[in-house]
Scaffold this motif. Structure first.
Motif, mmCIF file in Angstrom:
data_model
loop_
_atom_site.group_PDB
_atom_site.id
_atom_site.type_symbol
_atom_site.label_atom_id
_atom_site.label_comp_id
_atom_site.label_asym_id
_atom_site.label_seq_id
_atom_site.Cartn_x
_atom_site.Cartn_y
_atom_site.Cartn_z
ATOM 1 N N LEU A 33 -7.006 -0.372 11.774
ATOM 2 C CA LEU A 33 -6.872 -0.879 10.416
ATOM 3 C C LEU A 33 -6.475 0.252 9.475
ATOM 4 C CD1 LEU A 33 -9.994 -3.217 10.157
ATOM 5 C CD2 LEU A 33 -7.634 -3.852 10.665
ATOM 6 N N ALA A 34 -5.538 -0.019 8.577
ATOM 7 C CA ALA A 34 -5.089 0.995 7.615
ATOM 8 C C ALA A 34 -4.474 0.297 6.416
ATOM 9 C CB ALA A 34 -4.076 1.938 8.261
ATOM 10 N N ASP A 35 -4.397 0.993 5.303
ATOM 11 C CA ASP A 35 -3.758 0.461 4.106
ATOM 12 C C ASP A 35 -2.249 0.399 4.293
ATOM 13 O OD1 ASP A 35 -6.067 0.137 2.485
ATOM 14 O OD2 ASP A 35 -6.138 2.313 2.228
ATOM 15 N N ASN A 36 -1.596 -0.406 3.477
ATOM 16 C CA ASN A 36 -0.146 -0.450 3.494
ATOM 17 C C ASN A 36 0.431 0.876 3.023
ATOM 18 O OD1 ASN A 36 -0.210 -3.144 4.314
ATOM 19 N ND2 ASN A 36 -0.306 -3.878 2.198
ATOM 20 N N ALA A 39 0.012 2.441 -0.653
ATOM 21 C CA ALA A 39 -1.099 1.827 -1.375
ATOM 22 C C ALA A 39 -2.079 2.873 -1.896
ATOM 23 C CB ALA A 39 -1.829 0.836 -0.470
ATOM 24 N N VAL A 40 -2.198 3.965 -1.201
ATOM 25 C CA VAL A 40 -3.121 5.031 -1.582
ATOM 26 C C VAL A 40 -2.344 6.323 -1.773
ATOM 27 C CG1 VAL A 40 -5.174 6.342 -0.914
ATOM 28 C CG2 VAL A 40 -4.985 3.947 -0.290
ATOM 29 N N SER A 41 -2.587 6.983 -2.886
ATOM 30 C CA SER A 41 -1.924 8.268 -3.147
ATOM 31 C C SER A 41 -2.969 9.304 -3.497
ATOM 32 C CB SER A 41 -0.918 8.129 -4.310
ATOM 33 O OG SER A 41 -1.563 7.696 -5.481
#
Length: 225
Positions: A33-36, A39-41
């Motif tokens: 599982l991981a963010d798109n 999506a995270v910076s």
């Protein structure tokens, strides 16, 4: 010849279908599982040297009000150092910490609501009935009945409110009705307006201020439903 042409046209499609069918998706588990993407910076780290582009002054520039620590903004009434308007103007009056704000209902409005069928006058009219029928739109410290329309009031009603003017009480009693004045604190009003929020209804509090004790001691006894 025709068969060879048809087979040569179909064969790439068959190969793609076979390749797609043999591909299996990886199983989904917690480790996959991981963010798109995007999506995270990462946050911008300030004061970490000139190579980061945000070193030394950290993007604030040199000196000035907006370069200082804290939020850097003065209070809204700040006027550059001169005495602000809120301090130049004198203060008048005071705020009563123990004051009550009652929602006012005139007799003409109450009679109109009853004639329209929005309030049931066959039983005791409570402050909850007036709120539910939108005769009033809120109850802060209670409801007070005023005497506007007392000359034309002719309905025999039994009503229970926090306060009522003497002329309004006389008009209601002249029409064959009665007025019950009952003291409510904040908890009592909440229990009256929202009884569904209580598993056990709280006991009504008695007035504690001298003015309230004297007022409700002279009030008409509550009417039975």
């Amino acid at each position: 010849m025709l068969r060879t042409t048809v087979l040569s046209a179909i064969s790439p499609v068959v190969c793609f279908a076979r390749t797609f069918a043999t591909q299996t998706r990886p199983p989904v588990h917690l480790a996959s599982l991981a963010d798109n993407a995007g999506a995270v910076s990462q946050r911008i780290r300030l004061g970490r040297g000139p190579g980061s582009g945000k070193g030394k002054t950290a993007g604030r520039g040199h000196k000035g009000q907006k370069a200082r620590s804290g939020n850097g903004q003065p209070v809204p009434w700040f006027e550059g150092g001169q005495t602000p308007l809120v301090k130049r103007l004198p203060k008048r009056g005071f705020f009563n910490q123990h004051g009550k704000e009652y929602q006012e209902v005139n007799l003409d409005r109450l009679q109109y609501w009853i004639q329209m069928g929005r309030v049931d006058a066959s039983r005791v009219i409570t402050m909850k009935d007036l709120l539910d029928s939108r005769c009033v739109h809120k109850i802060q410290d209670g409801i007070k009945i005023l005497s506007v329309g007392a000359d034309a009031f002719h309905l025999p009603i039994n009503i229970e409110v926090s306060r009522a003017s003497q002329k309004a009480i006389e008009a209601i009693e002249k029409a064959g009705g009665s007025v019950s004045l009952k003291y409510y604190n904040k908890l009592g009003l909440r229990a009256l307006i929202h009884p569904e929020k209580f598993t056990k209804m709280p006991k009504l509090a008695a007035p504690i201020r001298k003015e309230d004790i004297k007022y409700y001691a002279q009030a008409t006894p509550p009417v039975s439903a």
